[in-house]
Design an enzyme around this catalytic site. Structure first.
Site, PDB file in Angstrom:
ATOM      1  N   SER A  28       0.825  -1.213   0.000  1.00  0.00           N
ATOM      2  CA  SER A  28       0.000   0.000   0.000  1.00  0.00           C
ATOM      3  C   SER A  28       0.855   1.257   0.000  1.00  0.00           C
ATOM      4  O   SER A  28       1.690   1.446   0.881  1.00  0.00           O
ATOM      5  CB  SER A  28      -0.854   0.066   1.272  1.00  0.00           C
ATOM      6  OG  SER A  28      -1.802  -0.940   1.280  1.00  0.00           O
ATOM      7  N   HIS A  59      -3.573   0.658  -4.527  1.00  0.00           N
ATOM      8  CA  HIS A  59      -3.007  -0.501  -5.218  1.00  0.00           C
ATOM      9  C   HIS A  59      -3.396  -0.420  -6.689  1.00  0.00           C
ATOM     10  O   HIS A  59      -4.575  -0.346  -7.012  1.00  0.00           O
ATOM     11  CB  HIS A  59      -3.560  -1.808  -4.623  1.00  0.00           C
ATOM     12  CG  HIS A  59      -3.027  -2.123  -3.275  1.00  0.00           C
ATOM     13  ND1 HIS A  59      -2.027  -3.033  -3.056  1.00  0.00           N
ATOM     14  CD2 HIS A  59      -3.345  -1.632  -2.070  1.00  0.00           C
ATOM     15  CE1 HIS A  59      -1.758  -3.097  -1.770  1.00  0.00           C
ATOM     16  NE2 HIS A  59      -2.543  -2.251  -1.145  1.00  0.00           N
ATOM     17  N   HIS A  81      -5.017  -9.483  -1.669  1.00  0.00           N
ATOM     18  CA  HIS A  81      -5.130  -9.736  -0.231  1.00  0.00           C
ATOM     19  C   HIS A  81      -6.172 -10.810   0.029  1.00  0.00           C
ATOM     20  O   HIS A  81      -7.194 -10.886  -0.650  1.00  0.00           O
ATOM     21  CB  HIS A  81      -5.540  -8.465   0.499  1.00  0.00           C
ATOM     22  CG  HIS A  81      -4.548  -7.346   0.397  1.00  0.00           C
ATOM     23  ND1 HIS A  81      -4.587  -6.422  -0.617  1.00  0.00           N
ATOM     24  CD2 HIS A  81      -3.481  -7.029   1.170  1.00  0.00           C
ATOM     25  CE1 HIS A  81      -3.582  -5.571  -0.455  1.00  0.00           C
ATOM     26  NE2 HIS A  81      -2.894  -5.922   0.613  1.00  0.00           N
ATOM     27  N   TYR A  83      -8.134 -10.766   2.508  1.00  0.00           N
ATOM     28  CA  TYR A  83      -9.381 -10.123   2.965  1.00  0.00           C
ATOM     29  C   TYR A  83     -10.272  -9.665   1.818  1.00  0.00           C
ATOM     30  O   TYR A  83     -11.441  -9.350   2.023  1.00  0.00           O
ATOM     31  CB  TYR A  83      -9.088  -8.951   3.924  1.00  0.00           C
ATOM     32  CG  TYR A  83      -8.325  -7.786   3.333  1.00  0.00           C
ATOM     33  CD1 TYR A  83      -8.907  -6.914   2.411  1.00  0.00           C
ATOM     34  CD2 TYR A  83      -7.011  -7.551   3.705  1.00  0.00           C
ATOM     35  CE1 TYR A  83      -8.197  -5.858   1.870  1.00  0.00           C
ATOM     36  CE2 TYR A  83      -6.293  -6.489   3.168  1.00  0.00           C
ATOM     37  CZ  TYR A  83      -6.891  -5.645   2.254  1.00  0.00           C
ATOM     38  OH  TYR A  83      -6.182  -4.606   1.719  1.00  0.00           O
ATOM     39  N   GLU A  84      -9.724  -9.634   0.612  1.00  0.00           N
ATOM     40  CA  GLU A  84     -10.562  -9.277  -0.542  1.00  0.00           C
ATOM     41  C   GLU A  84     -11.453 -10.447  -0.941  1.00  0.00           C
ATOM     42  O   GLU A  84     -12.329 -10.296  -1.791  1.00  0.00           O
ATOM     43  CB  GLU A  84      -9.680  -8.851  -1.725  1.00  0.00           C
ATOM     44  CG  GLU A  84      -8.968  -7.528  -1.483  1.00  0.00           C
ATOM     45  CD  GLU A  84      -7.964  -7.184  -2.571  1.00  0.00           C
ATOM     46  OE1 GLU A  84      -8.352  -6.517  -3.541  1.00  0.00           O
ATOM     47  OE2 GLU A  84      -6.790  -7.583  -2.445  1.00  0.00           O
ATOM     48  N   ALA A 111       2.760  -2.084   4.172  1.00  0.00           N
ATOM     49  CA  ALA A 111       2.495  -1.101   5.222  1.00  0.00           C
ATOM     50  C   ALA A 111       2.039  -1.906   6.431  1.00  0.00           C
ATOM     51  O   ALA A 111       1.305  -2.888   6.288  1.00  0.00           O
ATOM     52  CB  ALA A 111       1.404  -0.149   4.774  1.00  0.00           C
ATOM     53  N   MET A 209      -1.634  -7.095   6.948  1.00  0.00           N
ATOM     54  CA  MET A 209      -2.630  -8.015   6.384  1.00  0.00           C
ATOM     55  C   MET A 209      -2.133  -8.711   5.110  1.00  0.00           C
ATOM     56  O   MET A 209      -2.929  -9.070   4.246  1.00  0.00           O
ATOM     57  CB  MET A 209      -3.925  -7.242   6.093  1.00  0.00           C
ATOM     58  CG  MET A 209      -4.478  -6.515   7.309  1.00  0.00           C
ATOM     59  SD  MET A 209      -5.866  -5.471   6.874  1.00  0.00           S
ATOM     60  CE  MET A 209      -6.063  -4.485   8.369  1.00  0.00           C
ATOM     61  N   SER A 210      -0.834  -8.880   5.002  1.00  0.00           N
ATOM     62  CA  SER A 210      -0.312  -9.480   3.769  1.00  0.00           C
ATOM     63  C   SER A 210       0.972 -10.252   4.065  1.00  0.00           C
ATOM     64  O   SER A 210       1.193 -10.705   5.173  1.00  0.00           O
ATOM     65  CB  SER A 210      -0.032  -8.368   2.747  1.00  0.00           C
ATOM     66  OG  SER A 210       1.018  -7.530   3.199  1.00  0.00           O
ATOM     67  N   ASN A 233       1.602   3.387  10.903  1.00  0.00           N
ATOM     68  CA  ASN A 233       0.848   3.871  12.070  1.00  0.00           C
ATOM     69  C   ASN A 233       1.258   3.005  13.253  1.00  0.00           C
ATOM     70  O   ASN A 233       1.807   1.915  13.049  1.00  0.00           O
ATOM     71  CB  ASN A 233      -0.667   3.711  11.826  1.00  0.00           C
ATOM     72  CG  ASN A 233      -1.029   2.260  11.531  1.00  0.00           C
ATOM     73  OD1 ASN A 233      -0.843   1.798  10.395  1.00  0.00           O
ATOM     74  ND2 ASN A 233      -1.493   1.528  12.507  1.00  0.00           N
ATOM     75  N   HIS A 245      -7.255   4.035   7.039  1.00  0.00           N
ATOM     76  CA  HIS A 245      -6.455   3.719   5.855  1.00  0.00           C
ATOM     77  C   HIS A 245      -5.823   5.002   5.296  1.00  0.00           C
ATOM     78  O   HIS A 245      -4.733   4.965   4.731  1.00  0.00           O
ATOM     79  CB  HIS A 245      -7.324   3.031   4.796  1.00  0.00           C
ATOM     80  CG  HIS A 245      -6.544   2.514   3.613  1.00  0.00           C
ATOM     81  ND1 HIS A 245      -5.516   1.607   3.746  1.00  0.00           N
ATOM     82  CD2 HIS A 245      -6.629   2.789   2.287  1.00  0.00           C
ATOM     83  CE1 HIS A 245      -5.006   1.349   2.549  1.00  0.00           C
ATOM     84  NE2 HIS A 245      -5.665   2.059   1.648  1.00  0.00           N
TER      85      HIS A 245
HETATM   86  N1  HPA Z   1      -2.856  -3.332  11.481  1.00  0.00           N
HETATM   87  C1  HPA Z   1      -2.951  -4.214  10.458  1.00  0.00           C
HETATM   88  N2  HPA Z   1      -2.582  -3.930   9.234  1.00  0.00           N
HETATM   89  C2  HPA Z   1      -2.077  -2.710   8.987  1.00  0.00           C
HETATM   90  C3  HPA Z   1      -1.952  -1.744   9.992  1.00  0.00           C
HETATM   91  C4  HPA Z   1      -2.368  -2.081  11.312  1.00  0.00           C
HETATM   92  O1  HPA Z   1      -2.279  -1.283  12.267  1.00  0.00           O
HETATM   93  N3  HPA Z   1      -1.426  -0.639   9.414  1.00  0.00           N
HETATM   94  C5  HPA Z   1      -1.230  -0.940   8.104  1.00  0.00           C
HETATM   95  N4  HPA Z   1      -1.629  -2.192   7.842  1.00  0.00           N
END
Ligand code: HPA
Length: 270
Positions: A28, A59, A81, A83-84, A111, A209-210, A233, A245
């Site tokens: 990302s 993306h 992903h 989750y998609e 990320a 998440m990847s 973050n 996001h």
């Molecule tokens: N958690 C999960 N996935 C993420 C995060 C997070 O804080 N930041 C970017 N991808």
């Protein structure tokens, strides 16, 4: 595996004999790296048999093949992903395709939320190891022995050699890097503060998440892996603010320059 052969043939037919040996999966907000590739051949995912078209904001959804720092690379601008709603075989198909077209080393980026309280948003983290919290594994099912062994060793999921090389590249370029363990979760909801505390106790330094599925498949096919997280973050509950996001995208925008400098200098040393 039919779609694998079709995807390989489609890609190779557009490359005029170019043979990428380095693969890049750009997370990302990190797709900008592909814009540095010279003499690029761009292939949209929708034009590759078996590939779904990527949907997440930030993306792009294409392969970019060309030259970077004197090496022939293939970059995924945007990944698939779990989750998609794609199944694990689709999430990891691009890694199989990379292997099929000759990739030997993979730089996988993402990320991620910082779990380690010594981290700050905007840090880059070299991945030392991972923890699979997906609750599944991309290798479940009949093993294709032509791709790899039934029970692949994960002791060196992230190559020690590539990690050392990345650390020296960072030092030379004056880019500060953290090192740590990446925890891969399904998402798409971010973690709760209690989950973040649990992940920290488990030994995680960052969560995203990847990456984990792709790295498992890369190791199955004996591709060497380097992983880099952009700490976009701090994970939930660490700071007194909600996660969005947008924040993830804003922070990756800020570290873009360091990220580009680091990855380019790593590729030069490969
Ligand atoms: N958690 C999960 N996935 C993420 C995060 C997070 O804080 N930041 C970017 N991808």
């Amino acid at each position: 595996m039919n779609s694998l052969i079709e995807a390989k043939n489609t890609i190779e037919s557009k490359l005029n004999g170019a043979k990428p040996t380095i693969g890049l999966i750009l997370g990302s907000g990190l797709g900008v790296l592909a814009e540095e590739i010279t003499s690029p051949t761009v292939i949209k995912y929708q034009d590759i048999p078996g590939f779904p078209s990527s949907t997440v904001a930030g993306h792009k959804g294409q392969l970019v093949i060309g030259e970077l720092e004197g090496k022939t690379v293939v970059a995924m601008q945007g990944r698939f992903h779990f989750y998609e709603g794609y199944d694990m075989s689709l999430v990891t198909l691009p890694v199989r395709v990379m292997k099929a077209i000759g990739v030997e080393k993979l730089i996988v980026t993402n990320a991620a939320g910082g779990i380690n309280e010594n981290f700050e948003a905007g840090n880059l983290m070299l991945i030392k190891d991972h923890i699979n919290q997906f609750g599944t594994n991309p290798l479940i099912g009949k093993n294709d022995d032509s791709q790899g062994v039934r029970f692949p060793d994960m002791s060196n999921a992230y190559s020690r050699e590539l990690l050392d090389l990345a650390e020296s590249a960072a030092e030379e370029q004056n880019v500060t890097v953290q090192k740590g363990v990446y925890v891969g979760t399904t998402g798409p909801s971010y973690e709760t503060p209690a989950e973040v505390r649990m992940l920290r106790k488990m030994g995680g330094d960052a969560v995203g998440m990847s990456t984990v599925p792709e790295v498992i498949v890369a190791r199955h096919s004996e591709i060497e892996v380097l992983g880099i997280s952009c700490i976009s973050n701090m994970a939930a509950g660490i700071l007194d603010q909600p996660l969005t996001h947008d924040e993830v995208m804003e922070t990756t925008e800020l570290v873009k320059q360091d990220f580009l400098t680091l990855v380019k200098s790593i590729i030069k040393k490969l």
